[in-house]
Design an enzyme around this catalytic site. Structure first.
Site, PDB file in Angstrom:
ATOM      1  N   ASP A   1       0.842  -1.193   0.000  1.00  0.00           N
ATOM      2  CA  ASP A   1       0.000   0.000   0.000  1.00  0.00           C
ATOM      3  C   ASP A   1       0.874   1.239   0.000  1.00  0.00           C
ATOM      4  OD1 ASP A   1      -2.286   1.529   0.005  1.00  0.00           O
ATOM      5  OD2 ASP A   1      -2.909   1.003   2.037  1.00  0.00           O
ATOM      6  N   LYS A   2       0.225   2.335  -0.269  1.00  0.00           N
ATOM      7  CA  LYS A   2       0.852   3.657  -0.248  1.00  0.00           C
ATOM      8  C   LYS A   2      -0.072   4.590   0.506  1.00  0.00           C
ATOM      9  CE  LYS A   2       0.052   7.849  -2.308  1.00  0.00           C
ATOM     10  NZ  LYS A   2      -1.285   8.497  -2.399  1.00  0.00           N
ATOM     11  N   HIS A   3       0.509   5.579   1.160  1.00  0.00           N
ATOM     12  CA  HIS A   3      -0.313   6.607   1.794  1.00  0.00           C
ATOM     13  C   HIS A   3       0.352   7.954   1.621  1.00  0.00           C
ATOM     14  CE1 HIS A   3      -3.499   7.985   4.498  1.00  0.00           C
ATOM     15  NE2 HIS A   3      -2.598   8.854   4.923  1.00  0.00           N
ATOM     16  N   SER A   4      -0.463   8.958   1.385  1.00  0.00           N
ATOM     17  CA  SER A   4       0.021  10.329   1.254  1.00  0.00           C
ATOM     18  C   SER A   4      -0.430  11.143   2.454  1.00  0.00           C
ATOM     19  CB  SER A   4      -0.537  10.966  -0.025  1.00  0.00           C
ATOM     20  OG  SER A   4      -0.312  12.370  -0.028  1.00  0.00           O
TER      21      SER A   4
ATOM     22  N   THR B   1      -9.558  11.042  -0.559  1.00  0.00           N
ATOM     23  CA  THR B   1      -9.683   9.982  -1.565  1.00  0.00           C
ATOM     24  C   THR B   1     -11.097   9.417  -1.594  1.00  0.00           C
ATOM     25  OG1 THR B   1      -7.344   9.426  -1.359  1.00  0.00           O
ATOM     26  CG2 THR B   1      -8.789   7.714  -2.224  1.00  0.00           C
TER      27      THR B   1
ATOM     28  N   ARG C   1     -10.136  15.882  14.598  1.00  0.00           N
ATOM     29  CA  ARG C   1      -8.926  16.643  14.252  1.00  0.00           C
ATOM     30  C   ARG C   1      -9.204  17.642  13.141  1.00  0.00           C
ATOM     31  NH1 ARG C   1      -5.153  12.556  12.051  1.00  0.00           N
ATOM     32  NH2 ARG C   1      -3.809  14.330  11.597  1.00  0.00           N
TER      33      ARG C   1
ATOM     34  N   SER D   1      -2.525   7.923  13.051  1.00  0.00           N
ATOM     35  CA  SER D   1      -3.706   7.837  12.198  1.00  0.00           C
ATOM     36  C   SER D   1      -3.415   7.022  10.949  1.00  0.00           C
ATOM     37  CB  SER D   1      -4.175   9.245  11.811  1.00  0.00           C
ATOM     38  OG  SER D   1      -5.262   9.179  10.911  1.00  0.00           O
TER      39      SER D   1
ATOM     40  N   LYS E   1      -4.513   2.537  10.475  1.00  0.00           N
ATOM     41  CA  LYS E   1      -5.306   2.008   9.354  1.00  0.00           C
ATOM     42  C   LYS E   1      -4.481   1.046   8.512  1.00  0.00           C
ATOM     43  CE  LYS E   1      -6.495   6.107   7.636  1.00  0.00           C
ATOM     44  NZ  LYS E   1      -6.267   7.187   8.603  1.00  0.00           N
ATOM     45  N   LYS E   2      -3.238   1.420   8.238  1.00  0.00           N
ATOM     46  CA  LYS E   2      -2.409   0.603   7.354  1.00  0.00           C
ATOM     47  C   LYS E   2      -2.047  -0.731   8.006  1.00  0.00           C
ATOM     48  CE  LYS E   2      -2.654   3.562   4.133  1.00  0.00           C
ATOM     49  NZ  LYS E   2      -3.569   3.278   3.015  1.00  0.00           N
TER      50      LYS E   2
END
Length: 437
Positions: free
Chosen positions: A81-84, A121, A169, A184, A188-189
């Site tokens: 996975d990727k997260h920004s 997203t 937040r 955060s 999730k990841k």
């Protein structure tokens, strides 16, 4: 019993929280023994006083374990996975997941909604008629197995503590806390059962991290916590001193995604970010031997249409239309008013107040002022010219999409005020700054 106000006081006064205090806070997020005011106060105390690495690890793990933690015994392949950290016009996840899935990776992406000035997203996907961002865990896992990717919102069962904290937040000016961002993202990841993670850390005037020094601190925090939890992770720091791609706004960014995957148009800076992150994911998960091999795989999956095919299958599997690529505006709502934004002087576009552009999308209705607000998916900006472009008076430098003429007029005027046009060109920041691993 640990009282909420005592835990808040401890952190407010700059003391380190122990494991039991953090566990009580996370439990309170789920069972509401911390009310909204107390959650907001706790978030602000953490924002102002910070957390050390042990506190952040504990917060991450307790939030991860606040719900279901997925496993993937039926999948024989890397779970990646990727997260920004978020920006304006950041639609990278859609292209990236499709490319990696087209090359043998499995991408179970659990994403968020808009946060502050940044687009979400999930909000973008909800632009598509029928698309279900909250399938059951069983359906989510089945789609990942069959298609190779699925992008959904946090369900009630996946990191529910983070889901509540995330929303609070957003409306309490505590978005930019490094411990809270780290916990955060990773709760999730890690709950998604990943083997590998690549982080896209945005830096610049449209990012949560405004300086490269702050971006490095966040990158190191995430990489240290994630690797410490057993998930191989690296972070790539990328530029957010201008809108990424040529659109900002929910449906408009889905349309740009379709254009990118189909080959109709690939904005160069966006393409560089997508390619860099995809190569990192493919190499880290042993789907490519090295960056050169990974780059070839990326370009092949785009040119032969496989990445577009994977994305189309995901849209359909989660309730969207089968013909989104062919007829996008039959399944997404267009704005009532679409108006050119015309530059009033000649010169070079040398700076962009990117955060303000994100807030302008929110003001048009494309984001939230409070966490109960609905979103107008049709509004935003497109045809955005990048920094360094030479323009002449009367040129169209972007288009605004709005619900009425007055909103469009105001947004167009504000957009022009967010740009600097100068006689001399200036050097544009690089797209990719550095990697932290």
């Amino acid at each position: 019993m640990l009282l909420p106000q005592e835990i808040i006081r401890c952190k407010r006064d700059g003391k380190s929280l122990d494991n039991e205090q953090i566990k009580a806070f996370v439990t309170g997020l789920v069972d509401h023994s911390f009310n909204d005011a107390q959650v907001g106060a706790m978030a602000m105390a953490i924002r102002l006083q910070g957390m050390d690495i042990n506190e952040t690890v504990a917060l991450t793990k307790h939030m991860m374990n606040s719900g279901v933690v997925l496993s993937w015994p039926e999948i024989d392949g890397p779970i990646v996975d990727k997260h920004s950290t978020g920006g304006v016009g950041d639609k990278v996840s859609f292209m990236l997941a499709a490319i990696v899935a087209a090359n043998g990776g499995y991408v179970p992406m659990i994403s968020g909604r808009g946060l502050g000035h940044t687009g979400g997203t999930v909000d973008k996907l909800e632009s598509i008629t029928g698309f279900n961002v909250t399938p059951t865990n069983e359906k989510f896992q089945a789609i990942v197995k069959d298609v190779g990717m699925a992008i959904i919102a946090q369900t009630e069962n996946l990191a529910p503590a983070d889901k509540r904290l995330y929303a609070i937040r957003d409306v309490t000016s505590t978005v930019d806390s490094i411990p809270l961002i780290t916990a955060s993202i990773l709760s999730k990841k890690l709950a998604a059962g990943l083997d590998n993670l690549v982080m896209d850390i945005k830096v610049g005037n449209g990012a949560q991290m405004n300086t490269i020094a702050d971006a490095r601190v966040l990158a190191k925090s995430i990489v240290d916590v994630a690797n410490g939890a057993g998930v191989k992770t690296q972070a790539i720091i990328t530029d957010m001193n201008q809108v990424l791609g040529n659109s900002a706004g929910n449906a408009l960014e889905i349309k740009e995604t379709l254009d990118y995957l189909s080959g109709a148009y690939r904005e160069p800076r966006l393409h560089q970010v997508v390619t860099s992150l995809a190569c990192a994911m493919l190499v880290d998960s042993n789907l490519a031997n090295d960056n050169k091999h990974a780059s070839t795989l990326v370009e092949n999956s785009l040119s032969n249409g496989k990445a577009a095919e994977v994305f189309a299958k995901m849209i359909c599997a989660l309730g969207g239309p089968a013909d989104l690529f062919d007829k996008p505006w039959q399944s997404m709502v267009q704005a009532q008013v679409i108006q050119d934004i015309v530059v009033q002087e000649s010169g070079y576009i040398t700076s962009m107040q990117t955060r303000d552009i994100g807030l302008a999308v929110v003001s048009l209705g494309g984001g939230r002022v409070d966490n109960t607000q609905s979103v107008d998916h049709s509004v935003g900006f497109d045809a955005i010219l990048p920094l360094g472009t030479k323009v002449s008076k009367g040129d169209v430098i972007a288009r605004v999409h709005a619900s009425d003429q007055e909103s469009a007029k105001n947004a167009a005027q504000n957009y022009l005020a967010m740009l600097a046009i100068t006689e001399q060109a200036k050097e544009v920041e690089p797209v990719i700054y550095e990697t932290v691993s």
